[in-house]
Design an enzyme around this catalytic site. Structure first.
Site, PDB file in Angstrom:
ATOM      1  N   GLN A   1       0.834  -1.200   0.000  1.00 20.07           N
ATOM      2  CA  GLN A   1       0.000   0.000   0.000  1.00 20.07           C
ATOM      3  C   GLN A   1       0.869   1.251   0.000  1.00 20.07           C
ATOM      4  O   GLN A   1       1.302   1.735   1.043  1.00 20.07           O
ATOM      5  CB  GLN A   1      -0.945   0.002   1.199  1.00 20.07           C
ATOM      6  CG  GLN A   1      -1.945   1.129   1.108  1.00 20.07           C
ATOM      7  CD  GLN A   1      -3.041   1.019   2.146  1.00 20.07           C
ATOM      8  OE1 GLN A   1      -3.169   0.053   2.870  1.00 20.07           O
ATOM      9  NE2 GLN A   1      -3.846   2.065   2.207  1.00 20.07           N
ATOM     10  N   PHE A   2       1.125   1.775  -1.193  1.00 15.07           N
ATOM     11  CA  PHE A   2       1.996   2.947  -1.338  1.00 15.07           C
ATOM     12  C   PHE A   2       1.435   4.172  -0.644  1.00 15.07           C
ATOM     13  O   PHE A   2       2.180   5.064  -0.246  1.00 15.07           O
ATOM     14  CB  PHE A   2       2.280   3.236  -2.818  1.00 15.07           C
ATOM     15  CG  PHE A   2       1.137   3.844  -3.566  1.00 15.07           C
ATOM     16  CD1 PHE A   2       1.030   5.227  -3.695  1.00 15.07           C
ATOM     17  CD2 PHE A   2       0.166   3.049  -4.165  1.00 15.07           C
ATOM     18  CE1 PHE A   2      -0.024   5.805  -4.391  1.00 15.07           C
ATOM     19  CE2 PHE A   2      -0.882   3.609  -4.865  1.00 15.07           C
ATOM     20  CZ  PHE A   2      -0.983   4.986  -4.976  1.00 15.07           C
ATOM     21  N   THR A   3       0.125   4.233  -0.431  1.00 15.81           N
ATOM     22  CA  THR A   3      -0.474   5.420   0.175  1.00 15.81           C
ATOM     23  C   THR A   3      -0.077   5.602   1.636  1.00 15.81           C
ATOM     24  O   THR A   3      -0.301   6.673   2.200  1.00 15.81           O
ATOM     25  CB  THR A   3      -2.015   5.391   0.063  1.00 15.81           C
ATOM     26  OG1 THR A   3      -2.504   4.233   0.743  1.00 15.81           O
ATOM     27  CG2 THR A   3      -2.456   5.380  -1.396  1.00 15.81           C
TER      28      THR A   3
END
Length: 150
Positions: free
Chosen positions: A78-80
């Site tokens: 999850q890059f966020t």
């Protein structure tokens, strides 16, 4: 690396209408990777997560680890998690690693946590639009960042 771990009674990851991972009792691990992450971060984070005593013992006290309860895990990239919201209202993801770096690190983390846990773990599909469903148990949700070791 930044991880959000959630103790779950059940969790599943769905991609394009198909279940790609499903667990019962254990941890859902959302993993954010940045360019500064190293193999040392992978080792430290995996050991921290698998040994964190956040599962209830026979007396109802959080005193057992994922290893001790023989729980399951799902790891979802999850890059966020590396979003910066300092400027304006649109998050910036400049700290999040690009796929050329992030994918191998994600795969190394999965391999490490499988070694530490002694079993296969479920995963998401890197870069896919995923639907993650979970039943948070507790609720217990913990954020861990390897840069400040907490």
């Amino acid at each position: 690396m930044r991880a959000v771990i959630q103790r779950v009674s059940k969790a599943e990851v769905v991609v394009e209408g198909a279940i790609v991972s499903k667990i019962s009792y254990g941890l859902l691990i959302l993993l954010g990777i940045e360019d500064a992450d190293t193999d040392e971060d992978i080792t430290w984070l995996s050991k921290k997560i698998t040994n964190l005593r956040i599962f209830n013992d026979d007396e109802g006290i959080m005193n057992q680890s994922l290893i001790q309860v023989e729980g399951e895990a799902i790891v979802v990239s999850q890059f966020t998690l590396h979003a910066s919201t300092k400027k304006g209202n649109r998050p910036s993801y400049l700290k999040a690693a690009k796929p050329t770096f992030a994918i191998p690190m994600y795969e190394k983390f999965i391999a490490q946590i499988e070694t530490d846990l002694g079993k296969k773990v479920g995963t998401g599909v890197f870069g896919a639009d995923m639907k993650v469903e979970l039943l948070n148990d507790g609720p217990v949700t913990i954020i861990i960042d390897t840069k400040n070791r907490e």
